[in-house]
Design a protein around this motif. Structure first.
Motif, PDB file in Angstrom:
ATOM      1  N   GLU A   1      37.235  77.548  30.469  1.00  0.00           N
ATOM      2  CA  GLU A   1      36.385  78.976  30.090  1.00  0.00           C
ATOM      3  C   GLU A   1      37.386  80.094  29.787  1.00  0.00           C
ATOM      4  N   THR A   2      38.470  80.103  30.327  1.00  0.00           N
ATOM      5  CA  THR A   2      39.413  81.068  30.108  1.00  0.00           C
ATOM      6  C   THR A   2      40.052  81.163  28.768  1.00  0.00           C
ATOM      7  N   GLY A   3      39.829  80.085  28.034  1.00  0.00           N
ATOM      8  CA  GLY A   3      40.379  79.764  26.649  1.00  0.00           C
ATOM      9  C   GLY A   3      41.543  78.821  26.649  1.00  0.00           C
ATOM     10  N   ALA A   4      42.096  78.029  27.592  1.00  0.00           N
ATOM     11  CA  ALA A   4      42.906  76.929  27.351  1.00  0.00           C
ATOM     12  C   ALA A   4      42.493  76.130  26.437  1.00  0.00           C
ATOM     13  N   VAL A   5      43.448  75.763  25.480  1.00  0.00           N
ATOM     14  CA  VAL A   5      43.131  74.511  24.688  1.00  0.00           C
ATOM     15  C   VAL A   5      43.137  73.394  24.853  1.00  0.00           C
TER      16      VAL A   5
ATOM     17  N   MET B   1      53.645  76.283  16.430  1.00  0.00           N
ATOM     18  CA  MET B   1      53.261  77.527  17.193  1.00  0.00           C
ATOM     19  C   MET B   1      53.734  77.593  18.427  1.00  0.00           C
ATOM     20  N   PRO B   2      54.066  78.754  19.094  1.00  0.00           N
ATOM     21  CA  PRO B   2      54.502  78.897  20.434  1.00  0.00           C
ATOM     22  C   PRO B   2      53.494  78.770  21.344  1.00  0.00           C
ATOM     23  N   TRP B   3      53.727  78.294  22.613  1.00  0.00           N
ATOM     24  CA  TRP B   3      52.619  77.891  23.604  1.00  0.00           C
ATOM     25  C   TRP B   3      52.993  78.688  24.841  1.00  0.00           C
ATOM     26  N   ILE B   4      52.144  78.993  25.609  1.00  0.00           N
ATOM     27  CA  ILE B   4      52.436  79.292  27.224  1.00  0.00           C
ATOM     28  C   ILE B   4      51.578  78.469  28.108  1.00  0.00           C
ATOM     29  N   GLN B   5      51.923  78.263  29.346  1.00  0.00           N
ATOM     30  CA  GLN B   5      51.202  77.238  30.044  1.00  0.00           C
ATOM     31  C   GLN B   5      51.062  77.935  31.425  1.00  0.00           C
ATOM     32  N   ILE B   6      49.997  77.599  32.277  1.00  0.00           N
ATOM     33  CA  ILE B   6      49.676  78.047  33.543  1.00  0.00           C
ATOM     34  C   ILE B   6      49.676  76.609  34.528  1.00  0.00           C
ATOM     35  N   LYS B   7      50.425  76.693  35.552  1.00  0.00           N
ATOM     36  CA  LYS B   7      50.426  75.467  36.549  1.00  0.00           C
ATOM     37  C   LYS B   7      49.814  75.997  37.802  1.00  0.00           C
ATOM     38  N   ILE B   8      48.742  75.518  38.212  1.00  0.00           N
ATOM     39  CA  ILE B   8      48.044  75.692  39.393  1.00  0.00           C
ATOM     40  C   ILE B   8      47.920  74.406  40.345  1.00  0.00           C
ATOM     41  N   ASN B   9      48.453  74.619  41.633  1.00  0.00           N
ATOM     42  CA  ASN B   9      48.424  73.485  42.541  1.00  0.00           C
ATOM     43  C   ASN B   9      47.235  73.601  43.368  1.00  0.00           C
TER      44      ASN B   9
ATOM     45  N   GLY C   1      45.663  63.501  46.151  1.00  0.00           N
ATOM     46  CA  GLY C   1      45.507  64.604  47.138  1.00  0.00           C
ATOM     47  C   GLY C   1      46.333  65.839  46.848  1.00  0.00           C
ATOM     48  N   ASP C   2      47.474  65.819  46.223  1.00  0.00           N
ATOM     49  CA  ASP C   2      48.128  67.090  45.662  1.00  0.00           C
ATOM     50  C   ASP C   2      48.275  67.052  44.450  1.00  0.00           C
ATOM     51  N   THR C   3      47.468  68.156  43.470  1.00  0.00           N
ATOM     52  CA  THR C   3      47.383  67.924  42.147  1.00  0.00           C
ATOM     53  C   THR C   3      47.731  69.151  41.364  1.00  0.00           C
ATOM     54  N   ASP C   4      48.492  69.313  40.562  1.00  0.00           N
ATOM     55  CA  ASP C   4      48.774  70.340  39.501  1.00  0.00           C
ATOM     56  C   ASP C   4      47.822  70.159  38.352  1.00  0.00           C
ATOM     57  N   ILE C   5      47.219  71.310  38.061  1.00  0.00           N
ATOM     58  CA  ILE C   5      46.380  71.387  36.814  1.00  0.00           C
ATOM     59  C   ILE C   5      47.165  72.497  35.965  1.00  0.00           C
ATOM     60  N   ILE C   6      47.288  71.970  34.501  1.00  0.00           N
ATOM     61  CA  ILE C   6      48.156  72.607  33.702  1.00  0.00           C
ATOM     62  C   ILE C   6      47.355  73.025  32.484  1.00  0.00           C
ATOM     63  N   GLY C   7      47.298  74.257  32.300  1.00  0.00           N
ATOM     64  CA  GLY C   7      46.462  74.764  31.170  1.00  0.00           C
ATOM     65  C   GLY C   7      47.296  75.179  29.984  1.00  0.00           C
ATOM     66  N   LEU C   8      47.054  74.996  28.911  1.00  0.00           N
ATOM     67  CA  LEU C   8      47.826  75.407  27.711  1.00  0.00           C
ATOM     68  C   LEU C   8      47.127  76.211  27.058  1.00  0.00           C
ATOM     69  N   PHE C   9      48.076  77.484  26.629  1.00  0.00           N
ATOM     70  CA  PHE C   9      47.500  78.652  25.810  1.00  0.00           C
ATOM     71  C   PHE C   9      48.117  78.950  24.548  1.00  0.00           C
ATOM     72  N   ASP C  10      47.742  79.512  23.580  1.00  0.00           N
ATOM     73  CA  ASP C  10      48.342  80.214  22.564  1.00  0.00           C
ATOM     74  C   ASP C  10      49.329  81.369  23.473  1.00  0.00           C
ATOM     75  N   ALA C  11      50.511  81.208  22.679  1.00  0.00           N
ATOM     76  CA  ALA C  11      51.474  82.280  23.414  1.00  0.00           C
ATOM     77  C   ALA C  11      50.885  83.830  23.361  1.00  0.00           C
ATOM     78  N   GLU C  12      50.133  84.131  22.480  1.00  0.00           N
ATOM     79  CA  GLU C  12      49.683  85.410  22.355  1.00  0.00           C
ATOM     80  C   GLU C  12      48.686  85.831  23.354  1.00  0.00           C
ATOM     81  N   THR C  13      48.218  84.807  24.001  1.00  0.00           N
ATOM     82  CA  THR C  13      47.037  85.166  25.128  1.00  0.00           C
ATOM     83  C   THR C  13      47.811  86.046  26.229  1.00  0.00           C
ATOM     84  N   ASP C  14      46.872  86.807  26.755  1.00  0.00           N
ATOM     85  CA  ASP C  14      47.136  87.723  28.016  1.00  0.00           C
ATOM     86  C   ASP C  14      47.121  87.069  29.261  1.00  0.00           C
TER      87      ASP C  14
END
Length: 295
Positions: free
Chosen positions: A24-28, A1-9, A52-65
């Motif tokens: 809590e927002t639904g990241a798998v 299944m397709p996925w989408i991710q958000i990367k937050i520094n 000290g500098d960290t990226d957080i990567i949340g993975l979501f179903d591609a249908e996620t708004d």
């Protein structure tokens, strides 16, 4: 299944809280990545290694708004409107097949091969260790493991006893046994590593020659002809009083998990008790070896 991710520094001190918010927002799944691409090691039990500098990567179903996800994260007190982030689509692949395709038989030194179970053995007459990537660190792909395997391959291990301090997957202890050692002892703080080592030893037909201990269980006055410790520079320095008494007089010591820039400080912790060889380097990592002084 397709996925989408958000990367937050963000920073290491904020990473855990923001990871919880992403869940809590639904990241798998949520993973941490060093912004500066520093090496990542398997953490100790219950520990998450942050930077000290960290990226957080949340993975979501591609249908996620994802607009909703961004709005929810913007409301977090550690972020606010306009927080730095990046949203990417992830290619839909057969990830299990992709993962398996990346592991091939690897040769170390003259005799030793590490082979995943789903690949054909390149040389049936070689010393072949069958090992699949798993939960415990150590498959041979990292330069530090490679340096240790090559070192073991170059030793005369026939009839010797070997200690693998921080055994992880058991790869070094198992390789030593298949290279001729009569007995190997694996020590690790992680029960998961002890189980992985036990399973891998059984798969390679050497379970009867491998003893495994958590630190508080290991026998007193434990010593061996060869000691190898592929952990980290910090623990190698801190645990030097424990590690340097493990080789017998004239015994071999091999240390790795050390960046080249850290080699000098690790050498200083062992130089009084060992005749050290020139430091071996591979891809900015190094291995320190030597023989223990006779009394």
């Amino acid at each position: 299944m397709p996925w989408i991710q958000i990367k937050i520094n963000t920073t290491g001190s904020h990473a855990e809280q923001l990871a919880e918010a992403l869940e809590e927002t639904g990241a798998v799944s949520v993973t941490f990545q060093d912004t500066h691409d520093n090496p990542v090691y398997e953490p100790l039990p219950g520990e998450t290694r942050l930077w000290g500098d960290t990226d957080i990567i949340g993975l979501f179903d591609a249908e996620t708004d994802m607009a909703t996800v961004v709005t929810m994260m913007a409301a977090h007190p550690l972020l606010g409107e306009g927080f730095h982030h990046k949203i990417e689509q992830i290619e839909d692949k057969d990830w299990e097949r992709e993962w398996m395709d990346n592991f091939h038989p690897m040769r170390f030194g003259e005799r030793l091969w590490i082979c995943p179970s789903w690949r054909d053995v390149p040389d049936a007459n070689a010393v072949n260790v069958m090992l699949d990537p798993g939960l415990a660190f150590g498959t041979g792909t990292h330069p530090t493991t490679s340096l240790c395997l090559t070192w073991l391959d170059g030793l005369d291990l026939e009839g010797k006893t070997v200690i693998d301090f921080g055994c992880g997957s058991g790869i070094l202890a198992i390789a030593a046994l298949k290279l001729g050692a009569s007995r190997a002892i694996g020590i690790d703080i992680d029960p998961q590593a002890i189980q992985a080592s036990r399973d891998n030893a059984a798969r390679n037909g050497v379970a009867d020659k491998l003893e495994l201990y958590l630190p508080h269980e290991q026998p007193e006055n434990l010593q061996a002809d060869v000691v190898v410790a592929n952990i980290l520079a910090g623990p190698l320095r801190e645990l030097a009083p424990l590690i340097r008494v493990l080789p017998v007089a004239g015994g071999e010591l091999g240390l790795s998990g050390i960046l080249a820039s850290q080699a000098e400080s690790v050498c200083e912790a062992y130089a009084q008790h060992f005749v050290l060889d020139p430091v071996a380097e591979k891809e900015e990592w190094c291995r320190i070896t030597g023989k223990r002084h006779h009394p």
